[in-house]
Write a protein that holds these residues in place. Structure first.
Motif, PDB file in Angstrom:
ATOM      1  N   PHE A   1      64.649  62.353  37.535  1.00 21.82           N
ATOM      2  CA  PHE A   1      63.895  61.726  36.445  1.00 21.82           C
ATOM      3  C   PHE A   1      62.381  61.737  36.726  1.00 21.82           C
ATOM      4  O   PHE A   1      61.669  60.822  36.339  1.00 21.82           O
ATOM      5  CB  PHE A   1      64.368  60.281  36.249  1.00 21.82           C
ATOM      6  N   MET A   2      61.906  62.774  37.379  1.00 23.29           N
ATOM      7  CA  MET A   2      60.524  62.807  37.857  1.00 23.29           C
ATOM      8  C   MET A   2      59.488  62.774  36.729  1.00 23.29           C
ATOM      9  O   MET A   2      58.467  62.083  36.841  1.00 23.29           O
ATOM     10  CB  MET A   2      60.297  64.045  38.729  1.00 23.29           C
ATOM     11  N   ALA A   3      59.710  63.504  35.641  1.00 17.44           N
ATOM     12  CA  ALA A   3      58.693  63.591  34.580  1.00 17.44           C
ATOM     13  C   ALA A   3      58.359  62.221  33.985  1.00 17.44           C
ATOM     14  O   ALA A   3      57.181  61.819  33.973  1.00 17.44           O
ATOM     15  CB  ALA A   3      59.153  64.563  33.495  1.00 17.44           C
ATOM     16  N   PRO A   4      59.327  61.456  33.483  1.00 14.27           N
ATOM     17  CA  PRO A   4      58.983  60.131  32.938  1.00 14.27           C
ATOM     18  C   PRO A   4      58.511  59.164  34.020  1.00 14.27           C
ATOM     19  O   PRO A   4      57.655  58.321  33.766  1.00 14.27           O
ATOM     20  CB  PRO A   4      60.296  59.652  32.306  1.00 14.27           C
ATOM     21  N   LEU A   5      59.054  59.301  35.237  1.00 13.41           N
ATOM     22  CA  LEU A   5      58.651  58.416  36.330  1.00 13.41           C
ATOM     23  C   LEU A   5      57.195  58.643  36.690  1.00 13.41           C
ATOM     24  O   LEU A   5      56.420  57.699  36.876  1.00 13.41           O
ATOM     25  CB  LEU A   5      59.549  58.668  37.547  1.00 13.41           C
ATOM     26  N   SER A   6      56.789  59.893  36.793  1.00 15.92           N
ATOM     27  CA  SER A   6      55.406  60.226  37.135  1.00 15.92           C
ATOM     28  C   SER A   6      54.446  59.725  36.067  1.00 15.92           C
ATOM     29  O   SER A   6      53.365  59.203  36.388  1.00 15.92           O
ATOM     30  CB  SER A   6      55.267  61.738  37.300  1.00 15.92           C
ATOM     31  N   ALA A   7      54.835  59.861  34.797  1.00 13.53           N
ATOM     32  CA  ALA A   7      53.974  59.394  33.706  1.00 13.53           C
ATOM     33  C   ALA A   7      53.833  57.877  33.726  1.00 13.53           C
ATOM     34  O   ALA A   7      52.738  57.344  33.515  1.00 13.53           O
ATOM     35  CB  ALA A   7      54.552  59.852  32.363  1.00 13.53           C
ATOM     36  N   PHE A   8      54.920  57.174  33.998  1.00 11.51           N
ATOM     37  CA  PHE A   8      54.885  55.711  34.024  1.00 11.51           C
ATOM     38  C   PHE A   8      54.051  55.186  35.195  1.00 11.51           C
ATOM     39  O   PHE A   8      53.248  54.265  35.026  1.00 11.51           O
ATOM     40  CB  PHE A   8      56.312  55.163  34.110  1.00 11.51           C
ATOM     41  N   MET A   9      54.220  55.783  36.374  1.00 15.30           N
ATOM     42  CA  MET A   9      53.506  55.323  37.569  1.00 15.30           C
ATOM     43  C   MET A   9      52.067  55.836  37.612  1.00 15.30           C
ATOM     44  O   MET A   9      51.253  55.333  38.387  1.00 15.30           O
ATOM     45  CB  MET A   9      54.252  55.765  38.836  1.00 15.30           C
ATOM     46  N   GLU A  10      51.782  56.869  36.810  1.00 10.44           N
ATOM     47  CA  GLU A  10      50.472  57.535  36.818  1.00 10.44           C
ATOM     48  C   GLU A  10      50.173  58.119  38.196  1.00 10.44           C
ATOM     49  O   GLU A  10      49.062  57.990  38.735  1.00 10.44           O
ATOM     50  CB  GLU A  10      49.357  56.568  36.375  1.00 10.44           C
ATOM     51  N   ILE A  11      51.205  58.756  38.775  1.00 12.91           N
ATOM     52  CA  ILE A  11      51.101  59.369  40.100  1.00 12.91           C
ATOM     53  C   ILE A  11      51.681  60.773  40.033  1.00 12.91           C
ATOM     54  O   ILE A  11      52.739  60.994  39.429  1.00 12.91           O
ATOM     55  CB  ILE A  11      51.856  58.544  41.174  1.00 12.91           C
ATOM     56  N   ASN A  12      51.017  61.721  40.683  1.00 15.10           N
ATOM     57  CA  ASN A  12      51.471  63.105  40.755  1.00 15.10           C
ATOM     58  C   ASN A  12      52.863  63.172  41.401  1.00 15.10           C
ATOM     59  O   ASN A  12      53.135  62.475  42.365  1.00 15.10           O
ATOM     60  CB  ASN A  12      50.467  63.905  41.597  1.00 15.10           C
ATOM     61  N   PRO A  13      53.788  64.025  40.882  1.00 14.90           N
ATOM     62  CA  PRO A  13      55.131  64.134  41.462  1.00 14.90           C
ATOM     63  C   PRO A  13      55.138  64.442  42.955  1.00 14.90           C
ATOM     64  O   PRO A  13      55.982  63.928  43.698  1.00 14.90           O
ATOM     65  CB  PRO A  13      55.756  65.294  40.665  1.00 14.90           C
ATOM     66  N   LEU A  14      54.204  65.269  43.417  1.00 12.53           N
ATOM     67  CA  LEU A  14      54.125  65.572  44.852  1.00 12.53           C
ATOM     68  C   LEU A  14      53.887  64.297  45.653  1.00 12.53           C
ATOM     69  O   LEU A  14      54.504  64.082  46.711  1.00 12.53           O
ATOM     70  CB  LEU A  14      52.996  66.582  45.110  1.00 12.53           C
ATOM     71  N   TYR A  15      53.003  63.441  45.150  1.00  7.81           N
ATOM     72  CA  TYR A  15      52.690  62.207  45.860  1.00  7.81           C
ATOM     73  C   TYR A  15      53.880  61.241  45.861  1.00  7.81           C
ATOM     74  O   TYR A  15      54.089  60.489  46.824  1.00  7.81           O
ATOM     75  CB  TYR A  15      51.476  61.524  45.236  1.00  7.81           C
TER      76      TYR A  15
ATOM     77  N   TYR B   1      44.048  56.076  44.532  1.00  6.72           N
ATOM     78  CA  TYR B   1      44.699  55.887  45.833  1.00  6.72           C
ATOM     79  C   TYR B   1      45.262  54.476  45.958  1.00  6.72           C
ATOM     80  O   TYR B   1      46.379  54.280  46.457  1.00  6.72           O
ATOM     81  CB  TYR B   1      43.705  56.150  46.970  1.00  6.72           C
ATOM     82  N   ASN B   2      44.522  53.485  45.483  1.00  4.20           N
ATOM     83  CA  ASN B   2      45.015  52.114  45.543  1.00  4.20           C
ATOM     84  C   ASN B   2      46.180  51.893  44.586  1.00  4.20           C
ATOM     85  O   ASN B   2      47.055  51.058  44.853  1.00  4.20           O
ATOM     86  CB  ASN B   2      43.874  51.128  45.258  1.00  4.20           C
ATOM     87  N   ASN B   3      46.203  52.649  43.495  1.00  5.28           N
ATOM     88  CA  ASN B   3      47.368  52.615  42.612  1.00  5.28           C
ATOM     89  C   ASN B   3      48.594  53.166  43.344  1.00  5.28           C
ATOM     90  O   ASN B   3      49.699  52.615  43.249  1.00  5.28           O
ATOM     91  CB  ASN B   3      47.094  53.436  41.353  1.00  5.28           C
TER      92      ASN B   3
END
Length: 469
Positions: free
Chosen positions: A103-117, A45-47
């Motif tokens: 660009f959700m797939a690479p963005l989500s992996a980089f941020m380590e955050i679920n796409p919904l969030y 959550y803090n991430n």
């Protein structure tokens, strides 16, 4: 007391009271969240919050930063200006929402955050800006009651909805995030419609005006966000989410000083803009002395009691992180001081120098983090952040002097305050390990407060203030 100074003081007191209430809500509920969520979820959550602080700068363009000068340049159509920059922010939000989903797939992996969030984060940013612009515009006319009511209402709604969802849903992290964003979206939508009805039509010249002021300001804010947030991102990557949870709870305790900074600057910056407009530098120097001294005195009080706050917020399992708090609090003091100089730069629309200074500080912070977090662990991040804020203070002092405003503040006083507070910060580590010394420090602090209160009462300052309407 001058009527305008009285308005500044009263609005400052109300902003401080409201922010203290907000922090009390956080303090009372954080122990619940740290127990309802696992350390992994709390760290995640803090991430999310750290990335939200970065994303919101790009999405909203921080257009509200132009209000300090637009108040005078768009004096006869200020409401139209407010609506215009709000629509510009909406255009930006829409563009970012589309790009991020492409660009959700690479963005989500980089941020380590679920796409919904990530989508919830972007929608939150789009409506948060309506609240922020409305509140700041109210402050520039010293109308603090509505602004305070909105802040309190949104905070209460977010907190209690989050608690309900975390307790009710199987996925506690989803409940925490959804509960945090929904009240802001609803309040922001209401205020958006209200601003639209008041502003009536878009003035595209306002877009050009705001972008000229705010685009150079974006690297400045991004760099500040890096200083405040990248620690937690890097700790997550280097040490893990559990250490991020330890650091985040301790950072929140130490950063209670930020409550004072935000509250007092909310009242001080509109007054400063008025005084700069008429070139009343003597009044600024006089008031700023009391302003700085009062802030630092309150900051020391928060630093003394921070470990107890940490115990309440996180419990005994988080107490190893107490040594994070002194450098974090001192970093907030430096942030408070350089904000005073940034206000002058904003008034003069000199934002390019701010951008370079903040970018340099962010790079310094990133480099120091990369070296010292692997060597000394998560506690090192607090000291690297302090180094970044101290660097920024020096640079902004030099920039304001270069722009011809060297007489606005007392530079020797600022240097003396920084030196004294650094010594106090070093002493706090000793106080945290010796209860007897801490009790002596608390007694001395309270006695000093009593002396100041008595002097103000004898001088009739309190009575005169209370009689002001």
């Amino acid at each position: 007391m001058d009527p305008q100074n009285s308005m500044v003081l009263k609005s400052g007191i109300w902003y401080t009271i409201s922010n203290l209430i907000l922090k009390c809500i956080s303090l009372l509920t954080t122990p619940l969240f740290t127990r309802l969520l696992t350390k992994q979820q709390y760290g995640d959550y803090n991430n999310f919050i750290s990335w939200q602080g970065i994303v919101i700068i790009f999405v909203t363009l921080n257009l509200e930063a132009s209000l300090i000068s637009a108040k005078f340049d768009y004096k006869d159509k200020f409401k139209q200006y407010i609506f215009s920059i709000l629509t510009l922010s909406s255009v930006s939000t829409t563009v970012w929402l589309v790009l991020c989903n492409i660009f959700m797939a690479p963005l989500s992996a980089f941020m380590e955050i679920n796409p919904l969030y990530i989508n919830l984060m972007l929608i939150y940013c789009g409506f948060y800006v309506a609240i922020n612009i409305y509140q700041i515009s109210e402050r520039y006319f010293y109308r603090y009651k509505t602004s305070v009511a909105i802040a309190l209402g949104t905070a209460f709604g977010s907190t209690f909805l989050s608690l309900f969802l975390v307790y009710s849903l199987k996925d506690g992290l989803f409940g925490r995030i959804l509960g945090g964003v929904m009240p802001t979206i609803l309040v922001g939508l209401f205020l958006y419609l209200m601003i639209a009805r008041s502003g009536k039509r878009i003035d595209f010249s306002a877009w050009k005006y705001a972008l000229k002021v705010c685009l150079p300001y974006i690297p400045h804010l991004l760099s500040l966000t890096v200083l405040n947030s990248v620690d937690r991102v890097m700790i997550t990557k280097i040490c893990g989410s559990e250490y991020n949870a330890l650091y985040s709870v301790a950072y929140s305790c130490g950063a209670m000083v930020t409550i004072l900074m935000t509250s007092m600057n909310n009242a001080f910056s509109p007054w400063l803009g008025d005084k700069l407009h008429i070139k009343d530098y003597a009044a600024i120097r006089k008031v700023s002395k009391v302003y700085i001294a009062g802030f630092c005195y309150l900051a020391v009080g928060i630093m003394i009691l921070a470990p107890e706050v940490l115990l309440v917020m996180g419990g005994q399992s988080y107490m190893d992180a107490k040594f994070v708090m002194p450098p974090v609090a001192m970093g907030c003091v430096c942030q408070f001081l350089y904000t005073m100089f940034v206000n002058v730069e904003q008034f003069e629309k000199k934002t390019i120098g701010m951008a370079f200074a903040s970018a340099a500080a962010a790079l310094l912070n990133l480099g120091l983090n990369a070296v010292f977090i692997p060597m000394f662990g998560y506690i090192a991040a607090a000291y690297t952040t302090l180094a970044g804020f101290l660097f920024l203070l020096v640079i902004h002092m030099l920039l304001v002097k270069k722009y011809g405003y060297g007489e606005v503040y007392n530079y020797k006083l600022v240097a003396a305050i920084v030196g004294t507070m650094m010594l106090i910060t070093g002493g706090m580590n000793l106080l945290y390990t010796n209860m007897v010394l801490r009790i002596i420090a608390i007694v001395a602090y309270v006695l000093a407060l009593g002396v100041v209160f008595k002097k103000c009462k004898d001088a009739g300052l309190i009575e005169r203030f209370l009689k002001k309407k």
